[in-house]
Design a protein around this motif. Structure first.
Motif, PDB file in Angstrom:
ATOM      1  N   UNK A 174       0.868  -1.171  -0.245  1.00 43.14           N
ATOM      2  CA  UNK A 174      -0.085   0.050  -0.002  1.00 43.14           C
ATOM      3  C   UNK A 174       0.913   1.283   0.101  1.00 43.14           C
ATOM      4  N   UNK A 175       2.059   1.298  -0.404  1.00 42.53           N
ATOM      5  CA  UNK A 175       2.990   2.405  -0.239  1.00 42.53           C
ATOM      6  C   UNK A 175       4.249   2.206  -1.124  1.00 42.53           C
ATOM      7  N   UNK A 176       4.781   3.405  -1.200  1.00 44.41           N
ATOM      8  CA  UNK A 176       5.932   3.767  -1.871  1.00 44.41           C
ATOM      9  C   UNK A 176       6.959   4.257  -0.897  1.00 44.41           C
ATOM     10  N   UNK A 177       8.282   3.936  -0.860  1.00 46.66           N
ATOM     11  CA  UNK A 177       9.153   4.433   0.231  1.00 46.66           C
ATOM     12  C   UNK A 177       9.699   5.433  -0.413  1.00 46.66           C
ATOM     13  N   UNK A 178       9.822   6.647   0.298  1.00 43.04           N
ATOM     14  CA  UNK A 178      10.520   8.044  -0.414  1.00 43.04           C
ATOM     15  C   UNK A 178      11.996   7.943   0.237  1.00 43.04           C
ATOM     16  N   UNK A 179      12.126   7.713   1.373  1.00 41.17           N
ATOM     17  CA  UNK A 179      13.580   7.729   1.829  1.00 41.17           C
ATOM     18  C   UNK A 179      13.712   7.929   3.339  1.00 41.17           C
ATOM     19  N   UNK A 180      14.974   7.988   3.874  1.00 42.23           N
ATOM     20  CA  UNK A 180      15.398   8.115   5.109  1.00 42.23           C
ATOM     21  C   UNK A 180      15.013   9.574   5.470  1.00 42.23           C
ATOM     22  N   UNK A 181      14.270   9.982   6.431  1.00 40.57           N
ATOM     23  CA  UNK A 181      13.949  11.206   7.219  1.00 40.57           C
ATOM     24  C   UNK A 181      14.173  11.232   8.629  1.00 40.57           C
ATOM     25  N   UNK A 182      14.293  12.344   9.181  1.00 44.54           N
ATOM     26  CA  UNK A 182      14.553  12.726  10.587  1.00 44.54           C
ATOM     27  C   UNK A 182      13.377  13.462  11.116  1.00 44.54           C
ATOM     28  N   UNK A 183      13.043  13.253  12.370  1.00 46.25           N
ATOM     29  CA  UNK A 183      11.991  14.153  13.059  1.00 46.25           C
ATOM     30  C   UNK A 183      12.749  14.617  14.359  1.00 46.25           C
ATOM     31  N   UNK A 184      12.691  15.894  14.743  1.00 46.03           N
ATOM     32  CA  UNK A 184      12.938  16.385  16.124  1.00 46.03           C
ATOM     33  C   UNK A 184      12.594  15.665  17.173  1.00 46.03           C
TER      34      UNK A 184
ATOM     35  N   UNK B  31      14.456  19.126  22.653  1.00 44.84           N
ATOM     36  CA  UNK B  31      14.976  19.763  21.362  1.00 44.84           C
ATOM     37  C   UNK B  31      16.519  19.720  21.078  1.00 44.84           C
ATOM     38  N   UNK B  32      16.877  19.666  19.644  1.00 40.83           N
ATOM     39  CA  UNK B  32      18.075  19.323  19.643  1.00 40.83           C
ATOM     40  C   UNK B  32      18.370  18.079  19.115  1.00 40.83           C
ATOM     41  N   UNK B  33      17.502  16.981  19.626  1.00 44.64           N
ATOM     42  CA  UNK B  33      17.910  15.581  19.198  1.00 44.64           C
ATOM     43  C   UNK B  33      16.931  15.114  18.007  1.00 44.64           C
ATOM     44  N   UNK B  34      17.430  14.166  17.302  1.00 50.21           N
ATOM     45  CA  UNK B  34      16.809  14.023  16.345  1.00 50.21           C
ATOM     46  C   UNK B  34      16.613  12.291  16.173  1.00 50.21           C
ATOM     47  N   UNK B  35      15.537  11.783  15.745  1.00 52.50           N
ATOM     48  CA  UNK B  35      15.050  10.487  15.455  1.00 52.50           C
ATOM     49  C   UNK B  35      15.008  10.229  13.789  1.00 52.50           C
ATOM     50  N   UNK B  36      15.665   9.233  13.624  1.00 55.22           N
ATOM     51  CA  UNK B  36      15.712   8.868  12.006  1.00 55.22           C
ATOM     52  C   UNK B  36      14.687   7.485  11.793  1.00 55.22           C
ATOM     53  N   UNK B  37      13.961   7.884  10.807  1.00 53.75           N
ATOM     54  CA  UNK B  37      12.861   6.903  10.289  1.00 53.75           C
ATOM     55  C   UNK B  37      12.883   6.825   8.807  1.00 53.75           C
ATOM     56  N   UNK B  38      11.656   6.168   8.497  1.00 51.89           N
ATOM     57  CA  UNK B  38      11.576   6.198   6.948  1.00 51.89           C
ATOM     58  C   UNK B  38      10.103   6.894   6.559  1.00 51.89           C
ATOM     59  N   UNK B  39      10.211   7.619   5.350  1.00 48.21           N
ATOM     60  CA  UNK B  39       9.083   8.366   4.893  1.00 48.21           C
ATOM     61  C   UNK B  39       8.383   7.447   3.857  1.00 48.21           C
TER      62      UNK B  39
END
Length: 173
Positions: free
Chosen positions: A42-52, A70-78
């Motif tokens: 049901x999806x298409x992977x866009x890439x690696x993204x981070x969120x604050x 604030x200042x930390x980032x978590x890596x995930x997938x979009x």
């Protein structure tokens, strides 16, 4: 209690299988993880993204992103997911016995790991006790309910239309 999602026949929504909704995942939905199969058809992977925010793990093993660090980032997938796919994932994260009503659908800015480009995406945040800014709960709608109604009344939406709707929701929050 009234649930607007029960009143919407999603099979009648045009483009229900079109992967246009941006969804950022950071835990068991990521590639190679336990529930990634929910995204496969049901999806298409866009890439690696981070969120604050900081990725946290509970004693139970569940993970969540704490947005107040604030200042930390978590890596995930979009991913770009279909409404039908998002509906299934919503059930997993919010309704099923696996994570009983533990996560709510929300919207946030995310950043491409390679380019730093900012995008907007849906994501599942850990539920916290909070007050609803609403006098009548029957009038309260979740983000998924708002999104489903928006798509229902605008069946030919593009990715840009969806992103604009989400940016407007982010501005209200």
């Amino acid at each position: 209690m009234r649930n607007i999602l029960d009143e919407i026949d999603i099979s009648q929504i045009k483009g229900i299988d079109k992967p246009i909704l941006p969804l950022w995942v950071y835990g068991t939905l990521r590639t190679g993880r336990r529930f990634h199969y929910y995204l496969v058809d049901c999806s298409t992977k866009v890439g690696e993204y981070q969120m604050d925010g900081t990725l946290m793990q509970m004693v139970s093993g569940d993970v969540f992103v704490r947005k107040d660090d604030l200042g930390q980032k978590t890596t995930g997938e979009l991913y770009r997911v279909s409404l039908a796919g998002l509906w299934r994932i919503f059930h997993l994260e919010n309704q099923s016995g696996s994570f009983p009503k533990a996560y709510d659908l929300d919207v946030s800015d995310v950043f491409n790991v390679e380019s730093g480009k900012k995008d907007v995406a849906l994501w599942f945040r850990r539920r916290e006790e909070e007050a609803l800014p609403c006098q009548d709960y029957n009038k309260h709608k979740t983000l998924l309910e708002e999104l489903a109604e928006h798509i229902k009344f605008n069946p030919n939406l593009s990715q840009n239309d969806i992103d604009g709707f989400l940016r407007a929701q982010l501005a209200v929050a």
